[in-house]
Motif scaffolding. Structure first.
Motif, PDB file in Angstrom:
ATOM      1  N   PHE A   1       0.823  -1.216   0.000  1.00  0.00           N
ATOM      2  CA  PHE A   1       0.000   0.000   0.000  1.00  0.00           C
ATOM      3  C   PHE A   1       0.857   1.266   0.000  1.00  0.00           C
ATOM      4  O   PHE A   1       0.383   2.321  -0.417  1.00  0.00           O
ATOM      5  CB  PHE A   1      -0.969   0.019   1.199  1.00  0.00           C
ATOM      6  N   LEU A   2       2.106   1.150   0.443  1.00  0.00           N
ATOM      7  CA  LEU A   2       2.953   2.346   0.491  1.00  0.00           C
ATOM      8  C   LEU A   2       3.664   2.596  -0.844  1.00  0.00           C
ATOM      9  O   LEU A   2       3.604   3.693  -1.393  1.00  0.00           O
ATOM     10  CB  LEU A   2       3.993   2.201   1.609  1.00  0.00           C
ATOM     11  N   ARG A   3       4.340   1.576  -1.345  1.00  0.00           N
ATOM     12  CA  ARG A   3       5.090   1.768  -2.600  1.00  0.00           C
ATOM     13  C   ARG A   3       4.182   2.107  -3.779  1.00  0.00           C
ATOM     14  O   ARG A   3       4.497   3.021  -4.555  1.00  0.00           O
ATOM     15  CB  ARG A   3       5.960   0.546  -2.881  1.00  0.00           C
ATOM     16  N   PRO A   4       3.020   1.440  -3.940  1.00  0.00           N
ATOM     17  CA  PRO A   4       2.142   1.849  -5.052  1.00  0.00           C
ATOM     18  C   PRO A   4       1.682   3.302  -4.931  1.00  0.00           C
ATOM     19  O   PRO A   4       1.489   3.976  -5.944  1.00  0.00           O
ATOM     20  CB  PRO A   4       0.954   0.890  -4.935  1.00  0.00           C
ATOM     21  N   ALA A   5       1.497   3.770  -3.691  1.00  0.00           N
ATOM     22  CA  ALA A   5       1.037   5.158  -3.504  1.00  0.00           C
ATOM     23  C   ALA A   5       2.060   6.152  -4.048  1.00  0.00           C
ATOM     24  O   ALA A   5       1.708   7.247  -4.462  1.00  0.00           O
ATOM     25  CB  ALA A   5       0.780   5.421  -2.020  1.00  0.00           C
ATOM     26  N   VAL A   6       3.322   5.750  -4.070  1.00  0.00           N
ATOM     27  CA  VAL A   6       4.361   6.631  -4.626  1.00  0.00           C
ATOM     28  C   VAL A   6       4.571   6.338  -6.107  1.00  0.00           C
ATOM     29  O   VAL A   6       4.391   7.207  -6.962  1.00  0.00           O
ATOM     30  CB  VAL A   6       5.701   6.442  -3.871  1.00  0.00           C
ATOM     31  N   PHE A   7       4.906   5.098  -6.415  1.00  0.00           N
ATOM     32  CA  PHE A   7       5.391   4.795  -7.768  1.00  0.00           C
ATOM     33  C   PHE A   7       4.280   4.751  -8.818  1.00  0.00           C
ATOM     34  O   PHE A   7       4.557   4.896 -10.008  1.00  0.00           O
ATOM     35  CB  PHE A   7       6.195   3.502  -7.766  1.00  0.00           C
ATOM     36  N   MET A   8       3.048   4.524  -8.396  1.00  0.00           N
ATOM     37  CA  MET A   8       1.972   4.531  -9.385  1.00  0.00           C
ATOM     38  C   MET A   8       1.373   5.928  -9.522  1.00  0.00           C
ATOM     39  O   MET A   8       0.411   6.125 -10.263  1.00  0.00           O
ATOM     40  CB  MET A   8       0.925   3.474  -9.049  1.00  0.00           C
TER      41      MET A   8
END
Lengths: 118, 137
Positions: free
Chosen positions: A99-106
């Motif tokens: 939930f954290l990495r997709p919030a940035v990279f997507m």
């Protein structure tokens, strides 16, 4: 006559980035929280996700002399420094729900636009 | 199916040094592309399933994808991390800056981050994050 003052320019740039960094931090925090609250599995972890991890999810903007750093993540509590870690990466028995990495990279394009004040 | 699944599986399962360190499941190396792994598998094993992030990586004239994928390694917690760390380092070496054949795509660049520690009560865990930009042929 146009006068070029690098230190003034740098000060203004850092100031703008810090101001826009607050918007970016809030945007990513909100996106991560939406992703976190959308997780349904496992059912027994719902209260942990929605009441503890979602509450500890936050951002900070750190202004240094040559950079503006935006940190988004789950704050440590008195009981653990790794809240949300195993939700993000999974465990031996339970699947990962990033939930954290997709919030940035997507949201990369949106984040760049927000940083530029658009 | 993800464009990366078979590429990663083939790369990992094709390495004799790595598979010799892993348990076997139904006659094959314990490398799983489903999450979680089957409950009756032995240790050590590897799980890599689904992309963490997936975004377009297009230019004016090309089409591509930017992907992030976790490769999770687990072993029994027996007081020594030698086995799990050897497995994790082997996975890193097999995927970092390596050519991965992906159907319909031309490999551009791959990077691994980690391994990071993800130990649990009775298990050691190490996570390697693979970032890859794949461009259409």
């Amino acid at each position: 006559m146009l006068e070029w003052d690098p230190s003034e320019f740098k000060k203004k740039l850092i100031s703008d980035l810090a101001e826009n960094g607050e918007i970016v931090g809030k945007f990513v925090e909100n996106d991560a929280r939406q992703r976190l609250l959308a997780i349904k599995d496992p059912k027994w972890g719902e209260a942990y996700r929605s009441k503890l991890v979602a509450r500890l999810l936050s951002y900070e903007v750190i202004i240094n002399s040559n950079e503006v750093v935006i940190n988004v993540g789950v704050r440590p509590s008195s009981t653990s420094r790794r809240h949300g870690f195993y939700i993000e990466i999974g465990t031996k028995k339970w699947p990962a729900h990033p939930f954290l990495r997709p919030a940035v990279f997507m949201n990369a394009a949106k984040i760049v636009a927000l940083l530029a004040g658009k | 199916m993800s464009i990366l699944t078979s590429a990663i599986y083939d790369r990992l399962s094709g390495d004799a040094t790595l598979t010799a360190m892993l348990a076997t499941y139904k006659g094959l190396p314990a490398i799983f592309t489903t999450d979680p792994a089957p409950g009756d598998t032995g240790l050590p094993f590897i799980v890599t399933a689904g992309e963490v992030t997936q975004a377009p990586s297009d230019t004016k004239t090309t089409r591509g994808r930017s992907l992030t994928r976790d490769v999770r390694c687990y072993a029994k917690a027996d007081g020594s991390a030698v086995v799990i760390e050897t497995i994790a380092e082997c996975v890193y070496a097999l995927l970092h800056r390596q050519m991965l054949p992906i159907n319909g795509y031309q490999w551009v660049i791959s990077n691994c981050a980690g391994p990071i520690v993800a130990d649990e009560k009775d298990f050691y865990g190490r996570i390697i994050s693979l970032s890859l930009v794949a461009q259409k042929e």
